[in-house]
Design an enzyme around this catalytic site. Structure first.
Site, PDB file in Angstrom:
ATOM      1  N   GLY A   1       0.856  -1.189   0.000  1.00 52.59           N
ATOM      2  CA  GLY A   1       0.000   0.000   0.000  1.00 52.59           C
ATOM      3  C   GLY A   1       0.884   1.228   0.000  1.00 52.59           C
ATOM      4  O   GLY A   1       1.797   1.351   0.832  1.00 52.59           O
TER       5      GLY A   1
ATOM      6  N   SER B   1       1.084   3.293   3.332  1.00 55.08           N
ATOM      7  CA  SER B   1       1.768   2.534   4.377  1.00 55.08           C
ATOM      8  C   SER B   1       3.255   2.428   4.081  1.00 55.08           C
ATOM      9  O   SER B   1       4.101   2.625   4.970  1.00 55.08           O
ATOM     10  CB  SER B   1       1.151   1.137   4.498  1.00 55.08           C
ATOM     11  OG  SER B   1       1.835   0.368   5.458  1.00 55.08           O
ATOM     12  N   ASN B   2       3.606   2.112   2.842  1.00 54.03           N
ATOM     13  CA  ASN B   2       5.022   2.023   2.468  1.00 54.03           C
ATOM     14  C   ASN B   2       5.751   3.336   2.736  1.00 54.03           C
ATOM     15  O   ASN B   2       6.891   3.355   3.219  1.00 54.03           O
ATOM     16  CB  ASN B   2       5.175   1.673   0.993  1.00 54.03           C
ATOM     17  CG  ASN B   2       4.675   0.290   0.643  1.00 54.03           C
ATOM     18  OD1 ASN B   2       4.549  -0.580   1.510  1.00 54.03           O
ATOM     19  ND2 ASN B   2       4.398   0.072  -0.630  1.00 54.03           N
TER      20      ASN B   2
ATOM     21  N   THR C   1       9.499  -2.645  -6.997  1.00 53.11           N
ATOM     22  CA  THR C   1       8.286  -2.408  -6.219  1.00 53.11           C
ATOM     23  C   THR C   1       8.610  -1.552  -4.994  1.00 53.11           C
ATOM     24  O   THR C   1       9.513  -1.870  -4.233  1.00 53.11           O
ATOM     25  CB  THR C   1       7.673  -3.738  -5.738  1.00 53.11           C
ATOM     26  OG1 THR C   1       7.493  -4.591  -6.863  1.00 53.11           O
ATOM     27  CG2 THR C   1       6.343  -3.509  -5.056  1.00 53.11           C
TER      28      THR C   1
ATOM     29  N   ASP D   1       7.607   4.845  -3.396  1.00 54.95           N
ATOM     30  CA  ASP D   1       7.196   5.062  -2.011  1.00 54.95           C
ATOM     31  C   ASP D   1       8.402   5.363  -1.129  1.00 54.95           C
ATOM     32  O   ASP D   1       8.333   6.214  -0.232  1.00 54.95           O
ATOM     33  CB  ASP D   1       6.466   3.832  -1.480  1.00 54.95           C
ATOM     34  CG  ASP D   1       5.209   3.516  -2.281  1.00 54.95           C
ATOM     35  OD1 ASP D   1       4.608   4.453  -2.831  1.00 54.95           O
ATOM     36  OD2 ASP D   1       4.838   2.336  -2.354  1.00 54.95           O
TER      37      ASP D   1
ATOM     38  N   SER E   1      16.313   0.821  -1.773  1.00 55.31           N
ATOM     39  CA  SER E   1      15.123  -0.035  -1.715  1.00 55.31           C
ATOM     40  C   SER E   1      15.059  -1.027  -2.867  1.00 55.31           C
ATOM     41  O   SER E   1      14.542  -2.133  -2.701  1.00 55.31           O
ATOM     42  CB  SER E   1      13.850   0.821  -1.699  1.00 55.31           C
ATOM     43  OG  SER E   1      13.549   1.329  -2.991  1.00 55.31           O
TER      44      SER E   1
END
Length: 306
Positions: free
Chosen positions: A39, A42-43, A250, A254, A284
């Site tokens: 999400g 949230s991330n 992915t 974020d 990340s």
């Protein structure tokens, strides 16, 4: 430390790795599967928390296994959850296809409980939002909810940051509530009408976003090309940093948004904050997962010090 408020959704990411997407009616064998927290909102909250920020998250989740996963992830990252509503609706989930060769991804998101957030839920947290140093939102929850949050944050004097993802048509005047907007190439084209294929076209898209009312700067995330910080005063290309082999993209956007918010909340100038954000994102992508891939503050500082 001044706090950050992130409004967004949590979903459980179901990630499938394969050499290609199946055609309709076809079944193929995959190379791997993982279940983990996701999400965009949230991330971003997790990324900011791991980067050392005082973060509070506003969302809705269910009283279910995925909701329990969310609460644990937020506790581990130091994200405040007093403004998270738990109800009887199921927590959302996402299907993520990851290309085994490139690490690129395609995603389907079902917001679940967070899709039932209302402006009234946001107004109930007006004091929290208005007192923030930085307010961050995206477009996975209902549009009127994001708009309410931006209005409250602007009235309270918080720095407002919109990550316009997934790409959508924005209501009239929404960009005027945003100090910063952080689209990727696809989202920038949807908002500006300019196809972003290189740095020059990214600058043209940035000009269009400023003309549409973005207050301070457009930060366009450009994948392997890094990012572009574009304001009326300066336009600076910030290359991606080499932190290791790319495993999965992915959550990279974020990571960028969470890192940028964290640095702004500490008082960094926006270009320095954008470089910090690039370091967070560059780290990340060297590990799998979304929230699971967010680096610690020490890792970010070590990369910036190279």
């Amino acid at each position: 430390m001044p706090h950050i408020v992130v409004l967004g959704i949590f979903v459980a990411d179901t990630t499938f790795r394969a050499t290609r997407m199946p055609r309709m009616g076809e079944t193929i064998l995959g190379d791997g599967f993982a279940l983990g927290p996701g999400g965009k909102g949230s991330n971003q909250a997790v990324a900011a928390g791991r980067a050392g920020a005082d973060v509070r998250f506003i969302s809705r989740i269910g009283r279910d296994t995925f909701g329990d996963m969310a609460m644990q992830v937020w506790r581990d990252a130091g994200v405040g959850t007093d403004a998270v509503i738990r109800g009887e609706d199921a927590t959302g989930a996402a299907f993520i296809y990851v290309d085994s060769a490139s690490g690129d991804n395609a995603i389907i998101v079902a917001p679940g409980a967070a899709g039932k957030l209302t402006p009234a839920d946001i107004e109930a947290e007006a004091d929290l939002i208005a007192g923030a140093a930085v307010f961050v939102t995206q477009l996975e929850q209902p549009m009127d909810v994001a708009l309410s949050g931006l209005r409250i944050a602007r009235a309270g004097g918080a720095i407002t940051l919109l990550n316009p993802a997934p790409a959508a048509t924005l209501p009239e005047g929404m960009l005027e509530l945003c100090d910063y907007v952080t689209p990727n190439e696809t989202e920038a084209e949807a908002l500006s009408g300019v196809a972003v294929t290189d740095i020059d076209s990214a600058r043209a898209a940035g000009d269009a976003l400023l003309e549409k009312g973005v207050g301070r700067a457009a930060l366009l995330t450009l994948g392997a090309q890094g990012s572009l910080f574009h304001s009326a005063e300066q336009s600076i290309h910030i290359p991606a940093m080499s932190a290791g082999p790319v495993v999965e993209t992915t959550g990279a956007g974020d990571a960028f948004n969470g890192g940028f918010a964290a640095a702004l909340a500490e008082g960094a100038d926006p270009v320095t904050a954008a470089r910090f954000a690039c370091a967070v994102a560059s780290l990340s992508v060297t590990r799998p997962g979304a929230a699971a891939s967010m680096p610690t503050r020490a890792e970010v500082e070590a990369l910036l010090a190279r």
